[in-house]
Scaffold this motif. Structure first.
Motif, PDB file in Angstrom:
ATOM      1  N   GLN A 109      36.779  80.038 -93.310  1.00 29.53           N
ATOM      2  CA  GLN A 109      35.744  79.126 -93.821  1.00 29.53           C
ATOM      3  C   GLN A 109      36.296  77.702 -93.874  1.00 29.53           C
ATOM      4  O   GLN A 109      35.626  76.753 -93.466  1.00 29.53           O
ATOM      5  N   SER A 110      37.510  77.552 -94.364  1.00 31.09           N
ATOM      6  CA  SER A 110      38.116  76.228 -94.471  1.00 31.09           C
ATOM      7  C   SER A 110      38.563  75.706 -93.107  1.00 31.09           C
ATOM      8  O   SER A 110      38.441  74.509 -92.820  1.00 31.09           O
ATOM      9  N   VAL A 111      39.063  76.590 -92.265  1.00 38.03           N
ATOM     10  CA  VAL A 111      39.485  76.176 -90.919  1.00 38.03           C
ATOM     11  C   VAL A 111      38.290  75.636 -90.135  1.00 38.03           C
ATOM     12  O   VAL A 111      38.351  74.561 -89.524  1.00 38.03           O
ATOM     13  N   THR A 112      37.179  76.365 -90.155  1.00 34.07           N
ATOM     14  CA  THR A 112      35.972  75.949 -89.439  1.00 34.07           C
ATOM     15  C   THR A 112      35.422  74.645 -90.001  1.00 34.07           C
ATOM     16  O   THR A 112      35.040  73.750 -89.250  1.00 34.07           O
ATOM     17  N   ALA A 113      35.381  74.532 -91.329  1.00 31.23           N
ATOM     18  CA  ALA A 113      34.871  73.310 -91.956  1.00 31.23           C
ATOM     19  C   ALA A 113      35.743  72.113 -91.597  1.00 31.23           C
ATOM     20  O   ALA A 113      35.224  71.033 -91.274  1.00 31.23           O
ATOM     21  N   ALA A 114      37.057  72.286 -91.639  1.00 31.92           N
ATOM     22  CA  ALA A 114      37.960  71.182 -91.294  1.00 31.92           C
ATOM     23  C   ALA A 114      37.731  70.726 -89.857  1.00 31.92           C
ATOM     24  O   ALA A 114      37.654  69.524 -89.575  1.00 31.92           O
ATOM     25  N   ARG A 115      37.592  71.681 -88.951  1.00 32.69           N
ATOM     26  CA  ARG A 115      37.367  71.318 -87.544  1.00 32.69           C
ATOM     27  C   ARG A 115      36.039  70.575 -87.384  1.00 32.69           C
ATOM     28  O   ARG A 115      35.959  69.554 -86.707  1.00 32.69           O
ATOM     29  N   GLU A 116      34.992  71.096 -88.030  1.00 32.03           N
ATOM     30  CA  GLU A 116      33.680  70.460 -87.953  1.00 32.03           C
ATOM     31  C   GLU A 116      33.732  69.023 -88.484  1.00 32.03           C
ATOM     32  O   GLU A 116      33.186  68.101 -87.868  1.00 32.03           O
ATOM     33  N   LEU A 117      34.392  68.832 -89.614  1.00 33.95           N
ATOM     34  CA  LEU A 117      34.480  67.499 -90.198  1.00 33.95           C
ATOM     35  C   LEU A 117      35.305  66.561 -89.328  1.00 33.95           C
ATOM     36  O   LEU A 117      34.924  65.405 -89.106  1.00 33.95           O
ATOM     37  N   ARG A 118      36.422  67.033 -88.817  1.00 30.31           N
ATOM     38  CA  ARG A 118      37.280  66.192 -87.962  1.00 30.31           C
ATOM     39  C   ARG A 118      36.557  65.782 -86.687  1.00 30.31           C
ATOM     40  O   ARG A 118      36.692  64.643 -86.236  1.00 30.31           O
ATOM     41  N   ILE A 119      35.797  66.688 -86.096  1.00 32.28           N
ATOM     42  CA  ILE A 119      35.034  66.354 -84.886  1.00 32.28           C
ATOM     43  C   ILE A 119      34.061  65.219 -85.174  1.00 32.28           C
ATOM     44  O   ILE A 119      33.830  64.356 -84.335  1.00 32.28           O
ATOM     45  N   ARG A 120      33.492  65.220 -86.382  1.00 34.16           N
ATOM     46  CA  ARG A 120      32.551  64.157 -86.781  1.00 34.16           C
ATOM     47  C   ARG A 120      33.248  62.874 -87.207  1.00 34.16           C
ATOM     48  O   ARG A 120      32.601  61.894 -87.524  1.00 34.16           O
ATOM     49  N   GLY A 121      34.580  62.878 -87.258  1.00 34.24           N
ATOM     50  CA  GLY A 121      35.312  61.674 -87.629  1.00 34.24           C
ATOM     51  C   GLY A 121      35.599  61.540 -89.111  1.00 34.24           C
ATOM     52  O   GLY A 121      36.017  60.481 -89.576  1.00 34.24           O
ATOM     53  N   VAL A 122      35.394  62.613 -89.878  1.00 37.81           N
ATOM     54  CA  VAL A 122      35.718  62.604 -91.301  1.00 37.81           C
ATOM     55  C   VAL A 122      37.217  62.857 -91.445  1.00 37.81           C
ATOM     56  O   VAL A 122      37.772  63.737 -90.774  1.00 37.81           O
ATOM     57  N   ARG A 123      37.872  62.084 -92.312  1.00 34.62           N
ATOM     58  CA  ARG A 123      39.297  62.303 -92.563  1.00 34.62           C
ATOM     59  C   ARG A 123      39.427  63.552 -93.428  1.00 34.62           C
ATOM     60  O   ARG A 123      39.064  63.560 -94.601  1.00 34.62           O
TER      61      ARG A 123
END
Length: 158
Positions: A109-123
């Motif tokens: 859950q955290s791995v997927t969320a981190a990837r999704e956020l990073r792709i969008r440019g969220v630190r």
């Protein structure tokens, strides 16, 4: 969210920077707040970001069934509770952590969320604890988690 906004307005705190921090469902709430209210920093540990996926992939299936009822019949309800991380502003700093031995909320859950956020440019920083479970229950890890959070607050200039 209405209650939070009203409290911020009533106490003239609306212009102060907000940090939302929590573990498990508290992490879910912290991320929810950041999707709806201007938030500088979110620190979430073992957050069930997509409850239906968690329920279906958790070793604690019984716990989710107890809360939501039969998953086949209530799958749509669980799906509606999934967080839409696209609502989280790019300027919000996110810290995610998760124990890899978590039996209640699978760490992906955290791995997927981190990837999704990073792709969008969220630190977004992600820490996976190889020998950690669901709870932040080891004093050494609790200390590191709080130090990490305080460091991120300082880094954000707050």
């Amino acid at each position: 969210m209405r209650t939070l906004r009203a409290a911020l307005d009533q106490h003239r705190l609306a212009d102060l920077p907000l940090a939302a921090i929590g573990g498990s469902f508290g992490g879910y709430l912290a991320l929810s707040v950041a999707c709806a209210v201007e938030t500088k920093l979110v620190a979430a540990h073992a957050a069930p970001i997509r409850p239906r996926e968690v329920a279906m992939g958790s070793d604690a299936f019984w716990s989710w069934t107890r809360e939501w009822g039969p998953l086949t019949e209530h799958a749509r309800l669980l799906e509606q509770e999934s967080l839409d991380l696209s609502l989280l502003p790019r300027r919000t700093r996110v810290l995610l952590s998760h124990g890899m031995l978590d039996e209640q909320v699978p760490f992906h859950q955290s791995v997927t969320a981190a990837r999704e956020l990073r792709i969008r440019g969220v630190r977004c920083d992600l820490v996976l604890v190889p020998d950690g479970g669901h709870a932040l229950n080891r004093p050494d890890w609790v200390t590191k988690w709080y130090e990490w959070t305080i460091e991120a607050l300082h880094d954000a200039g707050e």
